[in-house]
Design an enzyme around this catalytic site. Structure first.
Site, short mmCIF file in Angstrom:
data_model
loop_
_atom_site.label_atom_id
_atom_site.label_comp_id
_atom_site.label_asym_id
_atom_site.label_seq_id
_atom_site.Cartn_x
_atom_site.Cartn_y
_atom_site.Cartn_z
N LYS B 85 16.81 -29.57 58.20
CA LYS B 85 16.19 -28.64 57.70
C LYS B 85 17.18 -27.90 56.70
O LYS B 85 18.38 -28.99 56.47
CB LYS B 85 16.92 -27.91 59.05
CG LYS B 85 16.90 -26.32 59.36
CD LYS B 85 17.00 -26.18 60.07
CE LYS B 85 17.11 -23.90 60.44
NZ LYS B 85 17.99 -23.46 61.88
N SER B 165 14.98 -20.53 63.23
CA SER B 165 14.82 -20.74 61.71
C SER B 165 14.69 -21.72 61.74
O SER B 165 14.35 -22.04 60.48
CB SER B 165 16.17 -20.09 61.83
OG SER B 165 16.86 -21.04 62.07
N SER B 189 17.12 -21.45 67.39
CA SER B 189 16.36 -21.67 66.62
C SER B 189 15.45 -22.66 66.37
O SER B 189 14.86 -23.43 65.52
CB SER B 189 17.26 -21.17 64.96
OG SER B 189 17.86 -20.16 64.76
#
Ligand SMILES: [Mg+2]
Ligand SMILES: [Zn+2]
Lengths: 95, 502, 486
Positions: B85, B165, B189
């Site tokens: 990420k 996210s 997330s």
């Protein structure tokens, strides 16, 4: 909680965010909506409840007082948008 | 894809654990495994799952993995291609948090979690897309443009969001671009995008994985975790990511268990709680049915399922939307155009700050900074921030009470399946409702695991969440394994079919 | 005498509180492992944490905690076993995180007190409100470039103790005494070097005024960063006079931050602080509460040296010193230790006189400190011994001392080399006296006629004739019997 334009402008300056005049009204409405929704928390009885600041049930660990870091100005300055004589540079601050 | 070599099946279709044994047995090499994934990645631009691709680095890491496998000095993830990420700072590789304000930022350091993964032999294919500063549940707030969900509704070609996210990570794992990916979870997330993309996502206990080197959103909530296609893969990846880090004061000095060893598949006598507050009046009947089905699966495996109460659940979202923005408003103050990232010149220092930050942050980030600034400001601190932290204590206490009676909780992960990219949700509160089932766990710092358990009537994956006691990821993973086996979720996203996959 | 400002409308009282930022003595910073040494090249003593790169986290330095507790104990203050680090949020170029990690609602040290030693020998007690730990900011340099300011973060993150007094002081002299005493204590216990010029001790002064007799406090102004004891006292006078004028003109003093300009002797409003501040303090979620037990506090307590106030009391009791002399001697450990070495086994008052009047004066003149004094305590002690055993008299002792300051020599050797032994041979003294009387018959008659004051003149003449070496007591006795027949 209804926020007015002035309050929005004040918060925006505290947060150092330019909010164009013509957006302040709309933003005030939006933020007011969120805050009003948040006010449901008032229903919860929180007498004698200590505010929770950390979930970790830990003791704060102490570091030894030894020099283990620093000494790499190039790394520290590598991403600076502007630098001079080993320093970061900003618009002149008048005191 | 037509196989052009004598390699077994399709290397991208292996699980992480299968790939691990293939590598150890020499059935294929790290370079072959990595190249197979890079090839897929090349064809997956439409998903926009990656902000930065690092094929050269990946091949170099694969080469090193080959040597270490040869020398038998390899780590537990040697040669395994992963997505990272773009919230994890990676040394020498641009790290943006999907924000214009960090465009061009090259960290001169490696986050603890990625460092551990690389020590374990993992290979990074690139930095995955996310909502800007991890603020969002759709991946639509990314400055790099939205990432797409590899799934489609049955008979419908509308583009769907991967959730957020950690949407890029979820999408990449689901589309077989990587064998696993790192996510971070502040209010859901990891778990929400995992559910939207039909994969496994684990948010560990707060303090289990170091936060050092992860761009901070809300410090008291942020936690890194694995996103994989199986529970077993998540167990393997978590073990490599977890562990005490003296550079993070909130990192717990506790041993990291061998999570794989906990995967016995035996949950006889396990007490499973179903929180009644997670079944509100408007709950999607499909979701409710899947939840019942999941409970039955656990019951069939010998668990005892009981109803429990978490009375303050309904206040969790409002609590979260004070606490997280308050912390974020402070955490994001460092993006000021002085030491790194974007700068927009101004005549004065303040003007430079105001212009830089207005230009650098997207609207959702700006909104949260303003809410957080307001909640902490003089005269409102007690009414908003302190009140929220008190309610938070009540929410955490609900869980403490519940875990006196049960070992693990089972809930839906999300209220709905993935929604359309163009379904405009103007009202931020409606958007925040995506996190209604994941946020309470985050506020209490508990581990939560999302597992794909079924498909909606429209053919989209939906997931269930298992919640455990602090630092009891073992029970969560083991119960998850049982659920995974019982659900036998073998559905594949449309993206694989579209690109010629079987 | 109480300090008052005489305005047009009457007499005004000044109310003063001080906030002192004292740089903690530690090798590394409060939350990072970078060095704290003064004067390094820009940004060389900066870690990624100090520069607030994304994802960097603070880890507390245990020695800084210990130093704060040590200081709290020395201020007889309440030590809080649990305290909280909070973020103080504001934007400034030399504040990389956009917030300062400080302590707000629950500081590590609570209420304490500081006893001031006033020049007239009296003591006054000033309340300490709190002491908390916090990070220092970096340094902005505004004069290196016509349109830009340069930022050096070497100092960013260095540990500071903010020590806040109660508004208990009423005159500039008290503020000066407060700073001197605080500095003395910090140096005793080794928690801050107290160097105001290098900025390791900085002072913000809160000043308000009120008509004599009024009991409510009026609006105060904060004069920031005054960097010497003298300037603090001047700043208070200037700011208090300004406020009296404002009130007397019918206007109101408004709460603000001001700067003292020593060249003009006046304070002015700080432009950069014009915007209303809202620091949005909240507990730092990157840190847990700071906790320790009583055992830890005890260990720190046991490592404390004798503090100046205790030492002063002991000097008064054990050596019979006046409170004033005692307070002068205990200002720093070196002076106190020196004095004790001299006084050991000797007359304490004489030792104090010599140390304060002769040694300190000579050292100041030569630009020496007690630590590098050319006259060791042992040598000074020997000199006092020579006097006590009548080998030399007081006058000669002063001459010997001057030689010692210049050459660092041993007093006994100096006395021998220069033949300065006191003349106690009665015959020699009688001969010198007879010679002086013979040379001044008129004056001798005057003495005999009752003008006894002239006796002193004869003593002087005899001393002169013996090169100062005669025992003055003997000279006096013999002169009296010769002239007055006693
Ligand atoms: Mg202050
Ligand atoms: Zn301060």
């Amino acid at each position: 909680m209804a926020l007015d334009k002035t309050t929005v402008a004040n918060i925006a300056f505290l947060a150092r965010l330019d909010v164009p005049q013509d957006q302040q009204e709309a933003l005030a409405g939006e933020l007011s909506g969120i805050l009003t929704w948040i006010e449901q928390l008032g229903e919860v009885d929180t007498q004698d409840v200590a505010p929770m600041t950390c979930v970790a049930d830990l003791a704060l660990a102490w570091r030894e007082d030894v020099i283990t870091d620093g000494g790499y100005p190039a790394r520290v300055l590598a991403n600076a948008p502007e630098q001079l004589d080993g320093c970061y540079v900003v618009p002149k601050v008048v005191e | 894809m037509e196989s052009t070599s004598s390699l077994p099946a399709d290397l991208t279709d292996l699980t992480l654990v299968q790939a691990r044994s293939g590598l150890e047995q020499g059935t294929f090499s790290p370079t072959e495994l990595v190249q197979a994934h890079l090839d897929r990645l090349e064809k997956a631009d439409a998903l926009n799952a990656f902000i930065t691709k690092t094929p050269d680095l990946a091949l170099a890491q694969a080469e090193r993995a080959e040597k270490r496998l040869r020398d038998r000095t390899h780590g537990p993830l040697e040669g395994i291609p992963l997505g990272i990420k773009d919230l994890f700072c990676t040394e020498g590789v641009e790290t943006t948090a999907a924000s214009r304000i960090l465009k061009g930022f090259i960290p001169p350091y490696e986050s603890t979690v990625t460092d551990k993964l690389f020590q374990a032999g993992a290979v990074m294919l690139g930095k995955t897309n996310l909502d800007e500063f991890a603020m969002g549940s759709s991946n639509k707030t990314s400055a790099a443009g939205p990432c797409l969900n590899p799934w489609r509704r049955a008979g419908d070609d509308e583009a769907l969001v991967p959730g957020g996210s950690s949407g890029g990570s979820a999408s990449a794992v689901s589309a077989r671009l990587v064998l696993g990916a790192t996510g971070t979870d502040t209010g859901g997330s990891i778990r929400q995008p995992a559910a939207f993309c039909g994969i496994v996502g684990l948010k560990p206990t707060y303090g289990r994985c170091s936060r050092w080197g992860i761009v901070a959103f809300a410090s008291s909530l942020d936690q890194a975790g694995p996103m994989t296609r199986t529970v077993h893969d998540a167990a393997v990846m978590l073990r490599a990511m977890a562990g005490h880090d003296p550079r993070d004061s909130t990192s717990a000095p506790v041993e990291v268990p061998n999570y794989e060893a906990a995967l016995t598949g035996d949950i006889r006598g396990l007490r499973v709680g179903l929180p009644r507050e997670y079944r509100p009046d408007g709950l999607d009947p499909e979701m409710a049915a899947l939840w019942d089905k999941g409970a039955q699966m656990l019951r069939d495996a010998g668990a005892e399922v009981v109803e429990v109460s978490l009375p303050h659940t309904r206040y969790a979202l409002a609590t979260y939307y004070i606490v997280a923005p308050a912390e974020a408003s402070s955490n994001l103050a460092r993006y000021d155009g002085v030491r790194y990232g974007l700068r927009v010149e101004g005549a004065s220092l303040d003007e430079m700050y105001c212009k830089t930050r207005a230009a650098g942050f997207g609207s959702e980030v700006r909104r949260r900074i303003l809410i957080g600034t307001y909640a902490l400001s003089a005269g409102y601190y007690d009414a908003y921030y302190l009140k929220a932290q008190r309610v938070r204590a009540r929410i955490a206490d609900d869980f403490r009470q519940a875990f006196r009676d049960v070992d693990v909780l089972l809930t839906p992960t999300t209220p709905t399946a993935a929604f359309g990219l163009n379904e405009t949700i103007d009202d931020p509160i409606t958007m925040y409702l995506n996190d209604v089932f994941t946020v309470p766990t985050s506020l209490a710092g508990l581990p939560g695991l999302s597992i794909p358990v079924g498909l909606s009537s429209k053919g989209l994956p939906i997931g269930l969440q298992l919640i455990g006691r602090h630092f009891d990821e073992e029970t969560v993973l083991n119960a998850g394994l049982v659920l995974e086996r019982a659900a036998a979720f073998t559905h594949r996203p449309a993206f694989l079919t579209d690109t010629g996959e079987a | 005498m109480t300090y008052r400002i005489q305005g047009e409308t009457g007499s005004w009282e000044v109310v003063i509180g001080l906030e002192v930022h004292a740089q903690v003595i530690s090798a590394s910073k409060l939350f990072s492992g970078a060095s704290t040494t003064f004067g390094a090249e820009p940004n060389t003593q900066v870690s990624l944490v100090d520069a607030a790169l994304p994802g960097m986290l603070p880890v507390i330095n245990g020695v800084c905690v210990e130093q704060a507790v040590r200081t709290g104990l020395a201020l007889r203050a309440k030590i809080n076993h649990r305290s909280i680090f909070a973020r103080k949020n504001y934007f400034y170029a030399d504040l990389p995180q956009g917030y300062q990690i400080s302590q707000y609602e629950q500081p590590i040290v609570g209420e304490g007190k500081l006893v001031l030693d006033m020049p007239d020998g009296s003591s006054r007690t000033v309340g300490i409100e709190r002491l908390h730990l916090e990070q220092d900011a970096g340094k902005s340099m505004h004069d290196q470039h016509p349109t830009r300011s340069l930022i050096d973060l070497n100092r960013a993150g260095v540990a500071l103790m903010e020590i806040v007094s109660r508004p208990d002081m009423r005159e500039p002299e008290e503020a000066g005494a407060y700073l001197r005493k605080l500095r003395s204590i910090l140096r005793y216990i080794g928690t801050c070097d107290g160097n105001m010029e290098e900025g390791s001790m900085r002072c913000d002064v809160n000043v308000s005024v009120r008509p004599e007799g009024e009991t409510e406090l009026r609006t105060r102004c904060e004069v920031k960063n005054v960097n010497s004891v003298r300037f603090v006292m001047q700043a208070i006078e200037a700011e208090a006079s300004r406020q009296v004028q404002v009130w007397e003109s019918g206007a109101e003093v408004k709460q603000e931050t001001r700067l003292f300009d020593p060249s003009k002797g006046e304070t002015r409003s700080m432009r950069s602080k014009e915007h209303a501040h809202d620091y949005r303090y909240f507990p730092d979620p990157d840190l847990l509460p700071l906790e320790f037990d009583e055992d830890f506090v005890d260990r720190v307590r046991q490592s404390l040296p004798e503090l100046p106030d205790d030492k002063k009391e002991r000097f008064i009791t054990d050596y019979g010193l006046t409170p004033y002399d005692a307070s002068v001697l205990v200002v720093d450990r070196e002076s106190a230790d020196y004095f004790e070495a001299v006084a050991q086994g000797r007359d304490g008052k004489t030792a104090a006189n010599w140390v304060i009047n002769n040694l300190f004066g000579a050292l100041a003149k030569a630009g020496h400190s007690v630590a590098d004094s050319p006259v060791s305590a042992a040598a000074l002690g020997k000199l006092l011994d020579l006097m006590a055993s009548d080998v030399i008299n007081g006058r000669i002792a002063k001459d010997v001392f001057d030689v010692m300051i210049g050459t660092g020599g041993d007093p006994e050797a100096i006395v021998e080399e220069r033949g300065l032994r006191q003349v106690t041979d009665t015959g020699a003294i009688e001969a010198a006296i007879d010679a002086v009387i013979a040379a001044n018959p008129g004056k001798a008659d005057e003495v005999r006629g009752g003008k006894e004051k002239l006796l002193g003149w004869f003593v002087g003449q005899v001393m002169k004739a013996t090169g100062g070496k005669a025992n003055p007591g003997l000279v006096n006795d013999i002169l009296k019997s010769r002239l007055l027949g006693g």
